[in-house]
Design an enzyme around this catalytic site. Structure first.
Site, PDB file in Angstrom:
ATOM      1  N   ASP A 210       0.679  -1.319   0.007  1.00 44.31           N
ATOM      2  CA  ASP A 210       0.024  -0.006   0.071  1.00 44.31           C
ATOM      3  C   ASP A 210       0.860   1.333  -0.227  1.00 44.31           C
ATOM      4  OD1 ASP A 210       0.097  -1.123   3.107  1.00 44.31           O
ATOM      5  OD2 ASP A 210       0.462   0.894   3.019  1.00 44.31           O
ATOM      6  N   ASP A 212       0.379   3.698   2.318  1.00 45.31           N
ATOM      7  CA  ASP A 212       0.291   4.254   3.607  1.00 45.31           C
ATOM      8  C   ASP A 212      -0.721   5.353   3.553  1.00 45.31           C
ATOM      9  OD1 ASP A 212       0.718   3.942   6.350  1.00 45.31           O
ATOM     10  OD2 ASP A 212       2.042   5.802   6.207  1.00 45.31           O
TER      11      ASP A 212
HETATM   12  N1  LIG Z   1       1.017   1.035   5.872  1.00 49.33           N
HETATM   13  C1  LIG Z   1       1.685   0.478   6.666  1.00 49.33           C
HETATM   14  N2  LIG Z   1       2.187   0.780   7.816  1.00 49.33           N
HETATM   15  C2  LIG Z   1       2.465  -0.063   8.841  1.00 49.33           C
HETATM   16  N3  LIG Z   1       2.838  -1.324   8.625  1.00 49.33           N
HETATM   17  C3  LIG Z   1       2.439  -1.679   7.370  1.00 49.33           C
HETATM   18  N4  LIG Z   1       2.163  -3.302   7.043  1.00 49.33           N
HETATM   19  C4  LIG Z   1       1.670  -2.709   5.684  1.00 49.33           C
HETATM   20  N5  LIG Z   1       1.323  -1.875   5.341  1.00 49.33           N
HETATM   21  C5  LIG Z   1       1.691  -0.889   6.386  1.00 49.33           C
END
Ligand SMILES: Nc1ncnc2[nH]cnc12
Ligand SMILES: CSC[C@H]1O[C@H](OP(=O)(O)O)[C@H](O)[C@@H]1O
Length: 293
Positions: A210, A212
């Protein structure tokens, strides 16, 4: 370490086993630091033995903060593991690292604050170097395997480890970006620190799931979205493990990670706590030989 390397794989979110292995045997391992996240899986890939541990346990029962990292690393040490490849889902902090990219992490910023981070204690004080937290030999092997498989990957990148379990605010995400971090996750510390104290070489594959919450045109991360991407990526992750295992088995020479305790212990010989030394058994075994203790 003069014998053949033994690979240990730590599976992250969505990777709770590795299929297609032979002679699979799950075994309970107890440690002086309590129970690991799950049983360890002992198996064979071709003629290479391999040990696997799901970081959060099968069924994902442990949060990033309640994973017993000390027990996990101690159990892998007891199992004879010399080299760890750690798999993790991470958020991307960079436009050029979209979901599906495998980042072969080379640095960390540890922002965790609610975890046991060392095997040392009153009666035996040690300070290992974390300047190079990832083993270069393992990094080379992973890069070679990722290239052979044609996986989208980047060699190098800083993984910022947050406590969680909540995801970041936008301000935090922008802060991490301003610090030059490539990816954000919740689990590689203290795992990498404890592996270093246990003289186990460590390398991490951070699988981007992703963007974030900083990206103007992507929705903020959710656990559901992470798991959807992990489901798509886990076949690649398992393929990478299978491709790298024979390369690790064939590694020659040595790694400075195997001797990390040399020069690290501060406590005077006569002041060392014999009970603690006994408790740390396999972690200290090689170093003790050098001490004539
Ligand atoms: N955006 C994110 N922040 C923290 N841990 C994660 N694991 C997968 N995506 C994450
Ligand atoms: C389900 S998203 C958050 C969770 O996923 C990552 O775990 P792991 O490194 O074990 O794959 C992240 O660090 C969080 O713990």
């Amino acid at each position: 370490m003069t014998g053949q390397p033994l690979l240990g794989v730590i599976g992250g979110s969505g990777v709770y086993d590795i299929d297609g292995l032979d002679d699979v045997r799950w075994q309970t391992i107890d440690t002086p630091f309590g129970a690991p996240s799950d049983q360890l899986m002992f198996a064979r890939l071709g003629d290479q033995p391999l040990v696997f541990l799901p970081r959060h346990g099968r069924g994902h029962t442990h949060t990033p903060s309640t994973v017993n990292y000390r027990a996990n690393i101690f159990a892998l040490k007891l199992a004879g593991v010399t080299d760890i490849v750690s798999l993790s889902a991470v958020g991307s902090l960079r436009e050029h690292l979209p979901p599906g990219t495998f980042v072969l992490v080379d640095q960390y910023i540890d922002r965790t604050f609610a975890r046991e981070k060392t095997f040392f204690d009153t009666g035996l004080v040690g300070h290992v170097s974390m300047a190079e937290p990832v083993c270069h030999r393992l990094g080379d092997a992973l890069e070679e395997a990722a290239k052979e498989l044609g996986l989208p990957h980047q060699r190098g990148g800083t993984y910022i480890v947050m406590e969680g379990p909540q995801f970041s605010t936008k301000a935090e995400s922008e802060l991490y970006r301003s610090w030059g971090c490539a990816v954000v996750g919740m689990t590689n510390m203290p795992e990498a620190k404890l592996a270093r104290e246990a003289e186990i070489a460590y390398a991490a594959i951070a699988m981007v799931t992703d963007f974030d919450c900083w990206h103007p045109t992507h929705d903020a991360v959710t656990a559901e979205a992470v798991m959807q991407v992990v489901a798509l990526n886990s076949a690649n992750a398992r393929a990478l493990v299978k491709a790298v295992a024979p390369k690790i088995a064939r590694m020659t020479g040595t790694s400075p990670c195997y001797t990390a305790l040399d020069g690290a212990i501060m406590t005077a010989k006569l002041k060392r706590d014999p009970k603690l030394i006994t408790k740390l058994g396999p972690v200290l075994a090689r170093w003790q030989l050098t001490q004539g203790v």
